[in-house]
Scaffold this motif. Structure first.
Motif, mmCIF file in Angstrom:
data_model
loop_
_atom_site.group_PDB
_atom_site.id
_atom_site.type_symbol
_atom_site.label_atom_id
_atom_site.label_comp_id
_atom_site.label_asym_id
_atom_site.label_seq_id
_atom_site.Cartn_x
_atom_site.Cartn_y
_atom_site.Cartn_z
ATOM 1 N N GLU A 263 0.763 -1.326 -0.021
ATOM 2 C CA GLU A 263 -0.030 0.283 0.051
ATOM 3 C C GLU A 263 0.384 1.432 -0.465
ATOM 4 O OE1 GLU A 263 -3.196 -0.050 3.345
ATOM 5 O OE2 GLU A 263 -3.526 -1.727 2.433
ATOM 6 N N GLU A 264 2.485 1.316 0.111
ATOM 7 C CA GLU A 264 2.961 2.198 0.835
ATOM 8 C C GLU A 264 4.370 2.062 -0.175
ATOM 9 O OE1 GLU A 264 4.438 2.095 5.272
ATOM 10 O OE2 GLU A 264 1.913 2.219 4.440
ATOM 11 N N ASP A 265 5.196 2.964 -0.235
ATOM 12 C CA ASP A 265 6.807 3.039 -1.033
ATOM 13 C C ASP A 265 7.754 3.430 0.048
ATOM 14 O OD1 ASP A 265 6.519 5.677 -0.277
ATOM 15 O OD2 ASP A 265 7.004 5.796 -2.738
ATOM 16 N N ARG A 266 7.298 2.439 1.215
ATOM 17 C CA ARG A 266 8.364 3.350 2.395
ATOM 18 C C ARG A 266 9.147 1.800 2.482
ATOM 19 N NH1 ARG A 266 6.725 4.420 8.135
ATOM 20 N NH2 ARG A 266 4.862 3.012 6.754
ATOM 21 N N ASN A 267 10.127 1.809 1.724
ATOM 22 C CA ASN A 267 11.104 1.280 2.023
ATOM 23 C C ASN A 267 11.315 -0.947 1.267
ATOM 24 O OD1 ASN A 267 14.018 -0.303 3.043
ATOM 25 N ND2 ASN A 267 13.644 -1.364 5.268
ATOM 26 N N LEU A 268 11.435 0.140 -0.097
ATOM 27 C CA LEU A 268 11.169 -1.242 -1.048
ATOM 28 C C LEU A 268 11.945 -2.071 -1.420
ATOM 29 C CD1 LEU A 268 7.914 0.141 -3.246
ATOM 30 C CD2 LEU A 268 7.560 -1.377 -1.779
ATOM 31 N N LYS A 269 13.626 -1.616 -1.179
ATOM 32 C CA LYS A 269 14.080 -2.146 -1.706
ATOM 33 C C LYS A 269 15.018 -3.008 -0.487
ATOM 34 C CE LYS A 269 18.843 -1.187 -1.410
ATOM 35 N NZ LYS A 269 20.184 -0.246 -1.821
ATOM 36 N N GLY A 270 14.433 -2.865 0.891
ATOM 37 C CA GLY A 270 14.076 -3.946 1.657
ATOM 38 C C GLY A 270 13.650 -5.025 1.705
ATOM 39 N N TRP A 271 12.173 -4.573 1.374
ATOM 40 C CA TRP A 271 11.441 -5.537 1.053
ATOM 41 C C TRP A 271 11.819 -6.821 0.572
ATOM 42 C CZ3 TRP A 271 7.755 -6.106 -2.927
ATOM 43 C CH2 TRP A 271 7.146 -7.163 -3.365
ATOM 44 N N LEU A 272 12.183 -6.025 -0.671
ATOM 45 C CA LEU A 272 12.971 -6.891 -1.970
ATOM 46 C C LEU A 272 13.765 -7.639 -1.245
ATOM 47 C CD1 LEU A 272 12.704 -4.679 -5.268
ATOM 48 C CD2 LEU A 272 11.495 -6.883 -4.287
ATOM 49 N N LEU A 273 14.787 -7.191 -1.268
ATOM 50 C CA LEU A 273 16.007 -8.369 0.212
ATOM 51 C C LEU A 273 15.651 -8.721 0.859
ATOM 52 C CD1 LEU A 273 18.794 -4.822 -0.061
ATOM 53 C CD2 LEU A 273 18.359 -7.071 -1.236
ATOM 54 N N THR A 274 14.884 -8.588 1.658
ATOM 55 C CA THR A 274 14.000 -9.738 2.442
ATOM 56 C C THR A 274 12.862 -11.449 1.603
ATOM 57 O OG1 THR A 274 12.992 -8.395 4.519
ATOM 58 C CG2 THR A 274 12.074 -10.172 4.593
ATOM 59 N N ILE A 275 13.379 -10.637 0.895
ATOM 60 C CA ILE A 275 12.299 -11.864 0.280
ATOM 61 C C ILE A 275 14.055 -12.651 -0.756
ATOM 62 C CG2 ILE A 275 10.806 -11.873 -2.065
ATOM 63 C CD1 ILE A 275 8.951 -9.768 -1.425
ATOM 64 N N ALA A 276 15.038 -11.653 -1.126
ATOM 65 C CA ALA A 276 15.988 -11.975 -1.461
ATOM 66 C C ALA A 276 16.731 -13.242 -1.239
ATOM 67 C CB ALA A 276 17.101 -11.378 -1.952
ATOM 68 N N HIS A 277 16.640 -12.684 0.720
ATOM 69 C CA HIS A 277 17.368 -13.204 2.166
ATOM 70 C C HIS A 277 16.435 -14.565 1.594
ATOM 71 C CE1 HIS A 277 19.002 -13.992 5.496
ATOM 72 N NE2 HIS A 277 17.386 -14.463 6.265
ATOM 73 N N ARG A 278 15.385 -15.165 2.277
ATOM 74 C CA ARG A 278 14.904 -15.717 2.318
ATOM 75 C C ARG A 278 14.354 -17.164 1.031
ATOM 76 N NH1 ARG A 278 9.872 -12.254 5.011
ATOM 77 N NH2 ARG A 278 11.167 -12.318 7.242
ATOM 78 N N LYS A 279 14.747 -16.466 -0.194
ATOM 79 C CA LYS A 279 15.069 -16.746 -1.368
ATOM 80 C C LYS A 279 16.332 -17.985 -1.635
ATOM 81 C CE LYS A 279 10.784 -16.933 -2.948
ATOM 82 N NZ LYS A 279 10.513 -18.353 -3.339
ATOM 83 N N ALA A 280 17.393 -17.695 -1.267
ATOM 84 C CA ALA A 280 18.547 -18.092 -0.396
ATOM 85 C C ALA A 280 18.973 -18.591 -0.105
ATOM 86 C CB ALA A 280 19.530 -16.927 -0.305
ATOM 87 N N ILE A 281 17.932 -18.737 1.564
ATOM 88 C CA ILE A 281 17.901 -19.995 2.475
ATOM 89 C C ILE A 281 17.601 -20.857 1.977
ATOM 90 C CG2 ILE A 281 16.787 -20.353 4.803
ATOM 91 C CD1 ILE A 281 17.144 -17.377 5.404
ATOM 92 N N ASP A 282 15.950 -20.987 1.243
ATOM 93 C CA ASP A 282 16.087 -22.051 0.002
ATOM 94 C C ASP A 282 16.309 -22.938 -0.375
ATOM 95 O OD1 ASP A 282 12.784 -20.771 1.923
ATOM 96 O OD2 ASP A 282 12.014 -20.253 0.493
ATOM 97 N N HIS A 283 16.868 -21.697 -0.859
ATOM 98 C CA HIS A 283 17.897 -22.580 -1.958
ATOM 99 C C HIS A 283 19.194 -23.438 -1.526
ATOM 100 C CE1 HIS A 283 21.218 -23.022 -4.990
ATOM 101 N NE2 HIS A 283 21.955 -22.983 -3.864
ATOM 102 N N HIS A 284 19.441 -22.906 -0.360
ATOM 103 C CA HIS A 284 20.298 -23.994 0.736
ATOM 104 C C HIS A 284 19.705 -25.026 1.468
ATOM 105 C CE1 HIS A 284 23.588 -21.362 0.268
ATOM 106 N NE2 HIS A 284 23.083 -20.105 0.746
ATOM 107 N N ARG A 285 18.786 -24.224 1.653
ATOM 108 C CA ARG A 285 17.738 -25.555 2.888
ATOM 109 C C ARG A 285 17.742 -27.227 1.256
ATOM 110 N NH1 ARG A 285 13.461 -22.814 5.597
ATOM 111 N NH2 ARG A 285 14.810 -22.041 7.427
ATOM 112 N N ALA A 286 17.371 -26.402 0.116
ATOM 113 C CA ALA A 286 16.721 -27.558 -0.981
ATOM 114 C C ALA A 286 18.715 -28.140 -1.497
ATOM 115 C CB ALA A 286 16.328 -26.551 -1.908
ATOM 116 N N ARG A 287 19.234 -27.839 -1.175
ATOM 117 C CA ARG A 287 20.339 -27.937 -1.807
ATOM 118 C C ARG A 287 21.337 -29.248 -1.039
ATOM 119 N NH1 ARG A 287 25.428 -24.972 -2.948
ATOM 120 N NH2 ARG A 287 24.952 -23.343 -0.500
ATOM 121 N N GLY A 288 20.564 -28.181 0.864
ATOM 122 C CA GLY A 288 21.154 -29.718 1.818
ATOM 123 C C GLY A 288 20.434 -30.946 1.893
#
Length: 157
Positions: A53-78
């Motif tokens: 609903e608002e444009d506050r800290n969209l970069k942080g929001w995207l990097l949070t999603i990227a961080h979680r995708k990286a964690i998912d990747h490492h879990r899947a690789r394991g």
């Protein structure tokens, strides 16, 4: 008048932050898997974007999603099967004279330190934004960066 504004079109968001997200993912999962995680990150962001609903800290929001995708990747690789045969011998390459050696060392740090170091140095984020992206306190973000850099100094010395 409200100081917060509506988020920009998704393509503008992608254009503005793609280099930061990709840089973070390269540091977090390596060059080979960064593109896949990048696509997963922006697909997840695209699905969730209509609810923003608002444009506050969209970069942080995207990097949070990227961080979680990286964690998912490492879990899947394991969970992937390990090859039973010996890998073929590979000729030793000349020493890497670029920053790739550093990022290879970052890639083997513990997940929180790896993400914190990548956000700090690949994306040039302040500790406050790192804390928001990693969903932790600013002090914890600062500590993860410090401990990660300390380990890198030991490994690369």
């Amino acid at each position: 008048m409200d100081s917060l504004s509506k988020p920009p079109p998704f393509q503008s968001l992608l254009d503005e932050h793609r280099h930061d997200v990709l840089g973070f993912l390269i540091a977090a999962v390596g060059h080979q898997d960064a593109e896949d995680c990048f696509q997963e990150t922006f697909l997840a962001a695209l699905r969730a974007y209509p609810r923003i609903e608002e444009d506050r800290n969209l970069k942080g929001w995207l990097l949070t999603i990227a961080h979680r995708k990286a964690i998912d990747h490492h879990r899947a690789r394991g969970r992937r099967a390990t090859p039973l045969a010996e890998p073929p011998e590979i000729a030793i390459e000349e020493p890497d004279r670029s920053n790739r050696g550093i990022w290879r060392a970052v890639a083997v740090l513990p997940p929180k330190q790896r993400s914190a170091v990548a956000l700090r140095f690949a994306c040039d984020m302040p500790h406050r934004e790192i804390a928001a992206a990693l969903d932790c306190s600013e002090e914890a973000a600062r500590r993860n960066v410090h401990e990660g850099v300390k380990k890198l100094r030991e490994v690369l010395a």
